[in-house]
Design a protein around this motif. Structure first.
Motif, PDB file in Angstrom:
ATOM      1  N   UNK A  53       0.855  -1.181   0.000  1.00  0.00           N
ATOM      2  CA  UNK A  53       0.000   0.000   0.000  1.00  0.00           C
ATOM      3  C   UNK A  53       0.898   1.239   0.000  1.00  0.00           C
ATOM      4  N   UNK A  54       0.721   2.142  -0.956  1.00  0.00           N
ATOM      5  CA  UNK A  54       1.550   3.350  -0.964  1.00  0.00           C
ATOM      6  C   UNK A  54       1.260   4.232   0.251  1.00  0.00           C
ATOM      7  N   UNK A  55       2.216   5.064   0.594  1.00  0.00           N
ATOM      8  CA  UNK A  55       2.104   5.853   1.817  1.00  0.00           C
ATOM      9  C   UNK A  55       0.930   6.827   1.792  1.00  0.00           C
ATOM     10  N   UNK A  56       0.474   7.267   0.625  1.00  0.00           N
ATOM     11  CA  UNK A  56      -0.650   8.216   0.585  1.00  0.00           C
ATOM     12  C   UNK A  56      -1.961   7.580   1.045  1.00  0.00           C
ATOM     13  N   UNK A  60      -5.453   6.415   5.772  1.00  0.00           N
ATOM     14  CA  UNK A  60      -6.475   7.248   5.139  1.00  0.00           C
ATOM     15  C   UNK A  60      -7.574   6.405   4.507  1.00  0.00           C
ATOM     16  N   UNK A  61      -7.195   5.321   3.856  1.00  0.00           N
ATOM     17  CA  UNK A  61      -8.141   4.429   3.179  1.00  0.00           C
ATOM     18  C   UNK A  61      -7.991   3.041   3.790  1.00  0.00           C
ATOM     19  N   UNK A  62      -9.119   2.418   4.130  1.00  0.00           N
ATOM     20  CA  UNK A  62      -9.079   1.092   4.742  1.00  0.00           C
ATOM     21  C   UNK A  62      -9.527   0.057   3.724  1.00  0.00           C
ATOM     22  N   UNK A  63      -8.774  -1.025   3.654  1.00  0.00           N
ATOM     23  CA  UNK A  63      -9.050  -2.097   2.705  1.00  0.00           C
ATOM     24  C   UNK A  63      -9.347  -3.353   3.508  1.00  0.00           C
ATOM     25  N   UNK A  64     -10.412  -4.054   3.113  1.00  0.00           N
ATOM     26  CA  UNK A  64     -10.772  -5.276   3.810  1.00  0.00           C
ATOM     27  C   UNK A  64     -10.873  -6.435   2.823  1.00  0.00           C
ATOM     28  N   UNK A  65     -11.034  -7.618   3.348  1.00  0.00           N
ATOM     29  CA  UNK A  65     -11.161  -8.805   2.521  1.00  0.00           C
ATOM     30  C   UNK A  65     -12.343  -8.672   1.569  1.00  0.00           C
ATOM     31  N   UNK A  66     -12.137  -9.050   0.311  1.00  0.00           N
ATOM     32  CA  UNK A  66     -13.200  -8.997  -0.671  1.00  0.00           C
ATOM     33  C   UNK A  66     -13.228  -7.724  -1.480  1.00  0.00           C
ATOM     34  N   UNK A  67     -12.471  -6.705  -1.089  1.00  0.00           N
ATOM     35  CA  UNK A  67     -12.407  -5.469  -1.863  1.00  0.00           C
ATOM     36  C   UNK A  67     -11.620  -5.703  -3.152  1.00  0.00           C
ATOM     37  N   UNK A  68     -11.866  -4.854  -4.127  1.00  0.00           N
ATOM     38  CA  UNK A  68     -11.168  -4.942  -5.405  1.00  0.00           C
ATOM     39  C   UNK A  68     -10.228  -3.754  -5.554  1.00  0.00           C
ATOM     40  N   UNK A  69      -9.064  -4.009  -6.161  1.00  0.00           N
ATOM     41  CA  UNK A  69      -8.031  -2.996  -6.332  1.00  0.00           C
ATOM     42  C   UNK A  69      -7.528  -3.008  -7.762  1.00  0.00           C
ATOM     43  N   UNK A  70      -6.948  -1.883  -8.176  1.00  0.00           N
ATOM     44  CA  UNK A  70      -6.166  -1.827  -9.404  1.00  0.00           C
ATOM     45  C   UNK A  70      -4.718  -1.690  -8.963  1.00  0.00           C
ATOM     46  N   UNK A  79       8.311 -11.535  -3.338  1.00  0.00           N
ATOM     47  CA  UNK A  79       7.025 -11.799  -2.690  1.00  0.00           C
ATOM     48  C   UNK A  79       6.026 -10.693  -3.009  1.00  0.00           C
ATOM     49  N   UNK A  80       6.461  -9.450  -2.878  1.00  0.00           N
ATOM     50  CA  UNK A  80       5.598  -8.309  -3.175  1.00  0.00           C
ATOM     51  C   UNK A  80       5.756  -7.993  -4.660  1.00  0.00           C
ATOM     52  N   UNK A  81       4.725  -8.298  -5.428  1.00  0.00           N
ATOM     53  CA  UNK A  81       4.829  -8.191  -6.890  1.00  0.00           C
ATOM     54  C   UNK A  81       4.094  -6.999  -7.479  1.00  0.00           C
ATOM     55  N   UNK A  82       3.400  -6.206  -6.639  1.00  0.00           N
ATOM     56  CA  UNK A  82       2.656  -5.067  -7.182  1.00  0.00           C
ATOM     57  C   UNK A  82       2.436  -4.031  -6.089  1.00  0.00           C
ATOM     58  N   UNK A  83       2.033  -2.840  -6.530  1.00  0.00           N
ATOM     59  CA  UNK A  83       1.698  -1.759  -5.613  1.00  0.00           C
ATOM     60  C   UNK A  83       0.280  -1.280  -5.937  1.00  0.00           C
ATOM     61  N   UNK A  84      -0.482  -0.965  -4.906  1.00  0.00           N
ATOM     62  CA  UNK A  84      -1.864  -0.532  -5.091  1.00  0.00           C
ATOM     63  C   UNK A  84      -1.867   0.816  -5.800  1.00  0.00           C
ATOM     64  N   UNK A  85      -2.625   0.871  -6.885  1.00  0.00           N
ATOM     65  CA  UNK A  85      -2.749   2.104  -7.646  1.00  0.00           C
ATOM     66  C   UNK A  85      -4.078   2.796  -7.361  1.00  0.00           C
ATOM     67  N   UNK A  86      -5.125   1.996  -7.151  1.00  0.00           N
ATOM     68  CA  UNK A  86      -6.460   2.557  -6.957  1.00  0.00           C
ATOM     69  C   UNK A  86      -7.320   1.545  -6.220  1.00  0.00           C
ATOM     70  N   UNK A  87      -8.169   2.025  -5.322  1.00  0.00           N
ATOM     71  CA  UNK A  87      -9.115   1.192  -4.586  1.00  0.00           C
ATOM     72  C   UNK A  87     -10.477   1.355  -5.256  1.00  0.00           C
ATOM     73  N   UNK A  88     -11.074   0.243  -5.664  1.00  0.00           N
ATOM     74  CA  UNK A  88     -12.355   0.280  -6.373  1.00  0.00           C
ATOM     75  C   UNK A  88     -13.507   0.153  -5.382  1.00  0.00           C
TER      76      UNK A  88
END
Length: 162
Positions: A53-56, A60-70, A79-88
């Motif tokens: 999860x990026x520092x911004x 500020x934004x809470x993510x839970x199980x079942x949420x979708x991300x870009x 192990x860490x293969x991506x960074x969250x760009x947007x929370x849907x």
């Protein structure tokens, strides 16, 4: 910029913007949060990995199980293969489904989440009167806050006071 102002801008960005994933980005579903601002996700093809999860977004934004991300891929991570760009949110999911950009593997999961959040269908006027009688007689389905003291007032006590 103060923390409050930052939070306001981040929340407006997440809730207001309509995001379409680019060719490199992909839509993933959150499976869990092992901690340290990492989230375990699954792609539409069934591949599982961790995303950061990026520092911004932190605190500020809470993510839970079942949420979708870009997410954006990271080449150097094992192990860490991506960074969250947007929370849907639900509105973003619906618009992506209408545009045909939503992965077929996630369409069942998204439909279940949408059906849970929809209010029940309104009843006909004749049925509404009978359901009001039932609800006043049986209040066992109401939520009880266990953090508050429960006062039991019987009908006999209320008649004596009047």
């Amino acid at each position: 910029m103060s923390q409050t102002t930052k939070r306001k801008h981040v929340v407006q960005e997440v809730l207001g913007e309509h995001m379409v994933p680019s060719d490199q980005q992909q839509i993933v579903r959150v499976l869990g949060t092992p901690g340290n601002n990492l989230h375990e996700v699954e792609t539409a093809q069934g591949q599982r990995f961790l995303v950061s999860m990026p520092s911004k977004y932190r605190k500020n934004i809470w993510i839970k199980r079942g949420d979708f991300l870009i997410v954006d891929p990271i080449e150097e991570g094992e192990k860490v293969k991506a960074e969250i760009s947007f929370v849907l949110c639900k509105d973003h999911v619906r618009s992506l489904q209408k545009e045909g950009l939503w992965p077929e593997a996630f369409s069942e999961v998204a439909e279940k989440q949408n059906s849970r959040s929809r209010p029940p269908q309104p009843e006909l006027p004749g049925e509404a009167q009978s359901s009001e009688d039932d609800s006043s007689a049986d209040d066992s389905d109401l939520f009880v806050n266990t953090n508050r003291v429960q006062y039991q007032e019987s009908e006999e006590e209320s008649e004596e006071e009047a």
